[in-house]
Write an enzyme that holds these catalytic residues in place. Structure first.
Site, mmCIF file in Angstrom:
data_model
loop_
_atom_site.group_PDB
_atom_site.id
_atom_site.type_symbol
_atom_site.label_atom_id
_atom_site.label_comp_id
_atom_site.label_asym_id
_atom_site.label_seq_id
_atom_site.Cartn_x
_atom_site.Cartn_y
_atom_site.Cartn_z
ATOM 1 N N ARG A 59 0.715 -1.209 -0.146
ATOM 2 C CA ARG A 59 -0.005 -0.013 -0.092
ATOM 3 C C ARG A 59 0.647 1.178 -0.251
ATOM 4 O O ARG A 59 0.361 2.394 -0.493
ATOM 5 C CB ARG A 59 -1.001 -0.073 1.219
ATOM 6 C CG ARG A 59 -2.236 -1.099 1.026
ATOM 7 C CD ARG A 59 -3.163 -1.171 2.060
ATOM 8 N NE ARG A 59 -2.344 -1.300 3.371
ATOM 9 C CZ ARG A 59 -2.186 -2.522 4.018
ATOM 10 N NH1 ARG A 59 -2.376 -3.577 3.026
ATOM 11 N NH2 ARG A 59 -1.546 -2.773 4.767
ATOM 12 N N GLU A 96 5.587 -11.478 13.859
ATOM 13 C CA GLU A 96 5.045 -11.854 15.038
ATOM 14 C C GLU A 96 5.423 -13.305 15.260
ATOM 15 O O GLU A 96 5.490 -13.914 16.467
ATOM 16 C CB GLU A 96 3.305 -11.596 15.342
ATOM 17 C CG GLU A 96 2.846 -11.871 16.707
ATOM 18 C CD GLU A 96 1.247 -11.418 16.298
ATOM 19 O OE1 GLU A 96 0.665 -12.027 17.532
ATOM 20 O OE2 GLU A 96 0.828 -10.820 15.651
#
Length: 176
Positions: A59, A96
């Site tokens: 993006r 993560e």
């Protein structure tokens, strides 16, 4: 009067339960909102000269092209591993659950070029920090890092500031 934050849609439980996804496609799809975001991203850098705008996959590319155009600067993508066709430098960073790698063309930035790093969202700062390391390895001088959204509870701004970066974000979503 609407703010940039007003154009951002929140989608609960995406991509997994408990996550509040901040969808900037609604901002990009609104001409007034998109123009506002690009103008406000540039505001702190008025009067400065940039050679390159570097944007993060994916993006960030939408913003990066518009910002580069406004600055009359070149545009450089930092992509996920395996997406660039020429010789690259790569940088690994922590996710993560695991690791990822981003790349930049080895000839994308000349030593001493002034760079603005752009992305839509700053969360933990892992991808941005990897981008910063790539730019610095090529000898670029990072003048600033600009984001539409900051998620301050995830610590990305602090992480980038610890690296000596100036961070500009248009809005934040705290505790969400």
């Amino acid at each position: 009067m609407k703010t940039v934050r007003d154009y951002i849609r929140t989608i609960p439980d995406f991509p997994e339960k408990g996550v509040m996804f901040r969808d900037v496609t609604t901002l990009f799809g609104n001409a007034r909102g998109f123009r506002m975001a690009v103008d406000q991203l540039l505001h702190p850098y008025a009067g400065l000269r940039f050679d390159k705008v570097v944007a993060l996959d994916a993006r960030g590319f939408i913003l990066g092209g518009a910002v580069a155009h406004q600055l009359s600067a070149g545009f450089v993508p930092i992509r996920k591993k395996g997406k660039l066709p020429f010789a690259t430098l790569e940088e690994e960073y922590q996710l993560e659950y695991g690791q990822a790698v981003v790349e930049i063309h080895e000839d994308a930035i000349e030593p001493g070029e002034k760079v603005l790093l752009v992305d839509d969202l700053l969360a933990t700062g892992g991808t941005a920090a990897a981008g910063i390391r790539l730019i610095e390895r090529l000898g670029g001088e990072i003048i600033g890092c600009a984001f539409i959204i900051d998620l301050p509870d995830l610590g990305g701004r602090a992480r980038l500031e610890e690296l000596g970066m100036s961070v500009h974000a248009l809005c934040s979503f705290e505790g969400e």
